[in-house]
Motif scaffolding. Sequence first.
Motif, PDB file in Angstrom:
ATOM      1  N   GLN A  20       0.818  -1.210   0.000  1.00  0.00           N
ATOM      2  CA  GLN A  20       0.000   0.000   0.000  1.00  0.00           C
ATOM      3  C   GLN A  20       0.854   1.263   0.000  1.00  0.00           C
ATOM      4  OE1 GLN A  20      -2.381  -0.556   3.531  1.00  0.00           O
ATOM      5  NE2 GLN A  20      -3.938  -1.742   2.458  1.00  0.00           N
TER       6      GLN A  20
ATOM      7  N   ASN B 123       2.488   2.502   2.474  1.00  0.00           N
ATOM      8  CA  ASN B 123       1.980   3.178   3.649  1.00  0.00           C
ATOM      9  C   ASN B 123       3.009   4.147   4.224  1.00  0.00           C
ATOM     10  OD1 ASN B 123       1.738   3.134   6.852  1.00  0.00           O
ATOM     11  ND2 ASN B 123      -0.295   2.841   5.970  1.00  0.00           N
TER      12      ASN B 123
ATOM     13  N   GLN C 255      -3.340   5.235   8.178  1.00  0.00           N
ATOM     14  CA  GLN C 255      -3.595   4.359   7.023  1.00  0.00           C
ATOM     15  C   GLN C 255      -3.441   2.899   7.416  1.00  0.00           C
ATOM     16  OE1 GLN C 255      -0.620   6.069   4.321  1.00  0.00           O
ATOM     17  NE2 GLN C 255      -2.263   6.449   2.855  1.00  0.00           N
TER      18      GLN C 255
ATOM     19  N   ASN D 275      -8.802   2.764  -2.573  1.00  0.00           N
ATOM     20  CA  ASN D 275      -7.369   3.036  -2.727  1.00  0.00           C
ATOM     21  C   ASN D 275      -6.751   2.006  -3.672  1.00  0.00           C
ATOM     22  OD1 ASN D 275      -7.576   4.973  -0.501  1.00  0.00           O
ATOM     23  ND2 ASN D 275      -7.681   3.165   0.814  1.00  0.00           N
TER      24      ASN D 275
ATOM     25  N   ASN E 213      -4.578   7.059  -3.067  1.00  0.00           N
ATOM     26  CA  ASN E 213      -5.554   6.916  -1.991  1.00  0.00           C
ATOM     27  C   ASN E 213      -6.737   7.854  -2.223  1.00  0.00           C
ATOM     28  OD1 ASN E 213      -3.971   5.024  -0.590  1.00  0.00           O
ATOM     29  ND2 ASN E 213      -2.790   6.659   0.372  1.00  0.00           N
ATOM     30  N   ASN E 214      -7.922   7.385  -1.809  1.00  0.00           N
ATOM     31  CA  ASN E 214      -9.169   8.115  -2.044  1.00  0.00           C
ATOM     32  C   ASN E 214      -9.298   8.421  -3.538  1.00  0.00           C
ATOM     33  OD1 ASN E 214     -11.548   9.537  -1.793  1.00  0.00           O
ATOM     34  ND2 ASN E 214     -10.737  11.065  -0.360  1.00  0.00           N
TER      35      ASN E 214
END
Length: 778
Positions: A159, A161, A166, A731, A748-749
């Motif tokens: 991801q 991150n 998150q 995401n 993301n989003n």
Amino acid sequence: MKYKQTSIGVFIVFFLVVINATSIFAQPKKGSVSGRVTTKDGRAATGVDIVVKDLNKGTNSDEKGEYIIANLVPGQYILKISGLGIANQERKIIISEGKRQKEDFKLDISFKQLEDVVVNAGQYNYQTDHSLDVAKMPLKNIDNPQVYSVVTKELLQDQFNTNITQALNNVPGAVASTDPAGGVSITVRGFTSEPSARNGLPFIAAGRSSLDPVNIERIEVLKGPTATLFGNAITSYGGAVNLVTKKPFEDFKGEVSYSMGSWSLNRVTTDINTPLNAEKTALLRVNAVANKQNSYMSAGHMNRYAFDPSLLLKVNDRLTLSFDLELYREDGNRVPYLRFDSLVMNNGVKNVSDLPIGYRTALYADNFNAIVNTQRAYFQASYEISKNWTSLTNLSVNNENVISYQGYPTFYNIDSINRSVSLYGVATTNFDIQHNLQGDFTIGGIRNRFVWGLDYLYSKSDMTYSSGFIDGINIQKTIIPVTKEQADYAISSNGYVALYPSEWLHYATYFSDLANITDRLMALASVRVDRYERNGIAPYGQTSAAPRFGLVYQPIKGVLSLFCNYMSGFQNNSPSVQPDGTQVNFKASYARQWETGVKVDGFSKRLAASLSYYNIDINDALRTDGSGFVYQDGKQRSKGIELDITASPAPGLNVTGGYVYNDNRYIKASSNEGKQTQFNPKNIANFWMSYKFLAQSALKGFGIGFGGNYSDQSYYDASNTIIVPSYTVFNGSVFFEHEKWRAGIALNNIDNKKYWSHSFTANPQPLRQVTASVTLKF
């Protein structure tokens, strides 16, 4: 004529068949190569890449460590094995006509090391089937009657991150949020819990500051009241969040990463591991990060810096010492503590999305910030008394210093806000020493896995507090953010400074035993006795006992388990001065949970799942009547269904996710009886899936990930008047991984969704965010 054309057609077909048959029989019979890949301690190595280099043709070792590559034309080739965290090996092979060549490989690492570095090249990356901290002894998930969720570093890596919020959104049933004080928290079974444990020990990280995921190996979220083994200092009625940190290992390895993205994100991380001597008995690992980023609001920033060295010393075959140091600094803006006047609540806004203020409008300026400096030191001595008995002694010292400006905007009508400010100065010291004796022994034919512990926790905190009023503004007009200089003037004009010293300690002892009544039926019994003492204006002490019981039955041993549990947790309550001047001492409040469900760990480790129903009752919660008198007869009930799934349906494909339904309400209270508790969505769902092409594909190393989070609506206030709306956020990521480097982009989003946090700030959340990252490995 027609006959002649048919004859010619038959002749052509016959001619082609003869030609093809001749070529087929003229070709030599193909051969193959097969074998088994094992670790240096002789156990099967799963998911290792085996490739015929010259042909770029390969496969992966299966759960038995075995592999086969067929249909190879006779000749000489180079056979190569590789995987994340293992040394590559190459070997010349000769494939003979119609024969199978046998080639076995032995890795230079143990099975334990293989698990730690996840060499399965994309398979099972999101799974872990055991924990050292959840039960305070080595125990597989399938044998544990408690439910817990795990977020692995591989999932965070896919991801890309960059922050702990998150990361926590990957936990089934959790809705992560940032608190006005600066910490991070999640909802767990209807209650708020913070990342307050590190490798099972108390961890200052979430109260007045956030943290960075740079040193996190995985996140374990224990579900339900867990005070029996951990105490109430680091748990809530809903559960506990335990951070498992990265540990040194025997090989030299390192990586450096750089990330950039939306809102001027610039992030550099390093992870370097090295043995310090030829015998590999002294091991060092250093993780560090520098993260700078502006806020997604019109003003604000969040800068984080961490330096985390870890030293491991193997004194001899039985004694191992480890020393960890974590230095953390944070410079960022706090989330405003949004409030509503009663007039607005009764006659105005009914949904925070209806507030007539710009979604990204900041009410406080960039220099209206908080500075946090935290130093944490940890020591552990692990001594193997015998094959079945281990002694673990842990010691930790945490220091945190905070200077924090916080904003308190209050809507006093639908389009007007009063802006107030506060300045907090907090200095906190925690000292913890904990000893655990772990055993695995048999009595009367019954296997017992046992832990007995002693825990001493001391905490001292000095807090200064001052506040001031800035102004009242019309949000329909141009808004000028409040600066630190304005806040200092307002606070000094007020002339009010309060000092809140606090000093408390816990003494505790606990034990837990999991007994195998049969090889399929297990019974758990645990208890903790805890003494809490607090000094200050109204000193007091309380002694609490927290029992825990559980049963596990495995119809299919090691694969399918049916479980039930009874668990308890407690919270210490300070004395209260009533409106008539009398002081009332309250006993500790208790939460009691019963739960039943099923766990699965099967299909050759391709599926790990749990499904359970739980009920948590609090029968002695504090409540306040309309006259201000406090009573200890409030009742609250949280119940629900929880599903947690992690699967690898095919090589390279990983799926994780969950769904939770939770109903948490007051069943007895002086007001709002029957109402849903605040900031508690009833339905919560999350998922993430990724696919990475493996050795046999021309796209080897390329991967893609996609996931999302859904949160039902919740209520901002106890009377269930103002709604925090539901949301669904998606995401995604794409990446390419090579032995020497890794690169990718996360989005993301994706659909630029506007949504608000389900916490007592109800603040707007980040819009679409792009992050690009590259990692160099050595």
